[in-house]
Design a protein around this motif. Sequence first.
Motif, short mmCIF file in Angstrom:
data_model
loop_
_atom_site.label_atom_id
_atom_site.label_comp_id
_atom_site.label_asym_id
_atom_site.label_seq_id
_atom_site.Cartn_x
_atom_site.Cartn_y
_atom_site.Cartn_z
N VAL A 91 37.35 32.67 89.11
CA VAL A 91 36.80 31.31 88.97
C VAL A 91 37.85 30.41 88.33
O VAL A 91 38.10 29.28 88.81
N ARG A 100 40.51 29.56 90.79
CA ARG A 100 40.03 28.55 91.75
C ARG A 100 40.11 27.15 91.12
O ARG A 100 40.58 26.20 91.73
N LEU A 101 39.65 27.02 89.87
CA LEU A 101 39.64 25.71 89.21
C LEU A 101 41.06 25.18 89.02
O LEU A 101 41.34 24.01 89.30
N LEU A 140 32.48 20.08 95.14
CA LEU A 140 33.92 20.17 95.40
C LEU A 140 34.43 21.59 95.19
O LEU A 140 35.16 22.14 96.03
N ILE A 141 34.03 22.19 94.07
CA ILE A 141 34.49 23.56 93.78
C ILE A 141 33.95 24.53 94.82
O ILE A 141 34.66 25.43 95.29
N ALA A 142 32.69 24.33 95.21
CA ALA A 142 32.10 25.17 96.26
C ALA A 142 32.90 25.04 97.55
O ALA A 142 33.21 26.04 98.22
N SER A 181 36.10 26.86 97.35
CA SER A 181 35.88 28.33 97.38
C SER A 181 35.69 28.82 98.81
O SER A 181 35.91 30.00 99.10
N LEU A 182 35.28 27.91 99.71
CA LEU A 182 35.12 28.25 101.13
C LEU A 182 36.40 28.02 101.92
O LEU A 182 36.41 28.13 103.15
N ASN A 189 30.43 33.92 97.88
CA ASN A 189 31.60 34.44 97.17
C ASN A 189 31.36 34.32 95.66
O ASN A 189 30.38 33.71 95.23
N VAL A 225 32.69 32.57 93.33
CA VAL A 225 32.66 31.21 92.78
C VAL A 225 31.28 30.58 93.03
O VAL A 225 30.67 30.00 92.11
N LEU A 226 30.77 30.72 94.25
CA LEU A 226 29.43 30.20 94.55
C LEU A 226 28.38 30.89 93.66
O LEU A 226 27.46 30.23 93.14
N LEU A 231 28.48 29.31 90.27
CA LEU A 231 27.92 27.95 90.25
C LEU A 231 26.39 27.98 90.32
O LEU A 231 25.71 27.28 89.55
N ASN A 272 34.30 21.00 84.95
CA ASN A 272 35.25 22.10 85.13
C ASN A 272 35.29 22.99 83.89
O ASN A 272 35.34 24.22 83.98
N SER A 283 32.42 31.28 83.27
CA SER A 283 33.18 32.37 83.89
C SER A 283 33.69 33.36 82.85
O SER A 283 33.98 34.51 83.16
#
Lengths: 279, 279
Positions: A33, A36-37, A150-152, A155-156, B31, B33-34, B37, B148, B155
């Motif tokens: 995580v 990713r950020l 945005l983060i989602a 992540s895709l 995933n 990250v999802l 969230l 963030n 996390s």
Amino acid sequence: MNIPIDTPQDAAAADAVFARYREAVPVTGWNPVLARLLDHRSVRAYLPDALAPDTVETLIAAASSAPTSSNIQAWSVVAVTDPLKREALSRIAGNQAHIRQAPLILVWIADLSRAEAVATQAGTQLDGLDYTETFLLAAIDAALAAQNALIAAESLGLGTVYIGALRNDPEAVARLLNLPPRAVAVFGLVVGHPDPAVPTAVKPRLPQQAVLHRETYSQEVQPEAIARHDLATAAFRQEQNLPQQSWSDLLMGRLKTVEALKGRHLLREVFERLGIRLG
Amino acid sequence: MNIPIDTPQDAAAADAVFARYREAVPVTGWNPVLARLLDHRSVRAYLPDALAPDTVETLIAAASSAPTSSNIQAWSVVAVTDPLKREALSRIAGNQAHIRQAPLILVWIADLSRAEAVATQAGTQLDGLDYTETFLLAAIDAALAAQNALIAAESLGLGTVYIGALRNDPEAVARLLNLPPRAVAVFGLVVGHPDPAVPTAVKPRLPQQAVLHRETYSQEVQPEAIARHDLATAAFRQEQNLPQQSWSDLLMGRLKTVEALKGRHLLREVFERLGIRLG
């Protein structure tokens, strides 16, 4: 600063932090995580390819999971895929080409219309709507939700970029998207498949000394930290073949004149016409 | 809606989405990250245990990595650990006990003082500062950065809760944290180790039909979607042994009177005294 590098995770963390600040900062508990950020970059070149089925629903499930003040949920989002509407939004936002290129722009709404509708249905009225506080609450709710989306998206494997320039003309956005009174667009979020022919890079940010204060705010350390950021920005712009300009000059250029606000100096009056009163 | 469940990932995704909406919503590309969230919950009971070294630096590295309008970076954060200062912040925020319990509160600042300092150093002035647009830009920058940091904290296994009630008295916050003119606290973020004796739960949110619009905004579907959310909220509150109240009633109670804003109806004037002018 010496940061011990004992494991591949430590090395990945040190690399990610260095890319962000162009200097070493100690971090702890490195995980996917955080990776990713820290790897965020804005994407301004997209393939026209459609998004996978259920992508919008996935992004909004992340958005809905963000905190919201007192559970008021004072935000909405309009998912715009129609090419003519994206063309119109692009024009409002100073002709940003990526709004036409990418298959989706999410338009984030600070939305007090839902609260008013609930009250009307209940035969009452809400005296707390017409205040700066209430609009600010709605705008912050929208921002928290959008950042989760945005983060989602990242992540895709998708690219994103925020479009603050929708505030150049919130009335045009409201007409285009049929927004009710008390609902205003605060920004857009373009989502799409990044064009692999146009590489992106992590943009350096102000040193932690400039933005992070301990117990009380300190102005004393800022000039030196800002000078370091001017150097980091110069190096970044050289690498990216961008015209040389310091961060300080870019910042001042953006706020130096009323004209530089590109019509947004009228935002207060425009919001009032859209039913958002900053009492 | 029928969602095919073919793999353990599909099952995890379906469970997470159902916990958030209390109804099925299709999602794609599940995933870690999802999963992070969607599992968000606010934590209001903490152990007094200190945070691991470098935790604050890690959260701020995530915050710095959030997008910022035109790279203006119009936010700062004050990390408050001092028990007396946390006590004072708790009093400002209506005596919220978790601000005293947890070892850290990050106070997020919409910060136009840095831009002004840069201009002063350069012997110039910025005519674009005293506008609603410019404050809104700073508040949104702060919210994106804070979200963030929240995700980074979660996390790491830490708990968090936003404290909008710092806006009950931004002048008291400014005095306590020695904020310069043009820098105002927009909210706090408590960070700490959740008390394992006090379980938390995912709070249901409005159905996607209420918040997600396609191409244009639609008010027609809202009453039915809100009615479903009132039922989901009733079920949640019963499970949590909370007094029965519908979401619609909670919403209206929060905005029905000027008194319900708890002093925040004066925010505009208070901001002006702190150097933030919403022209």
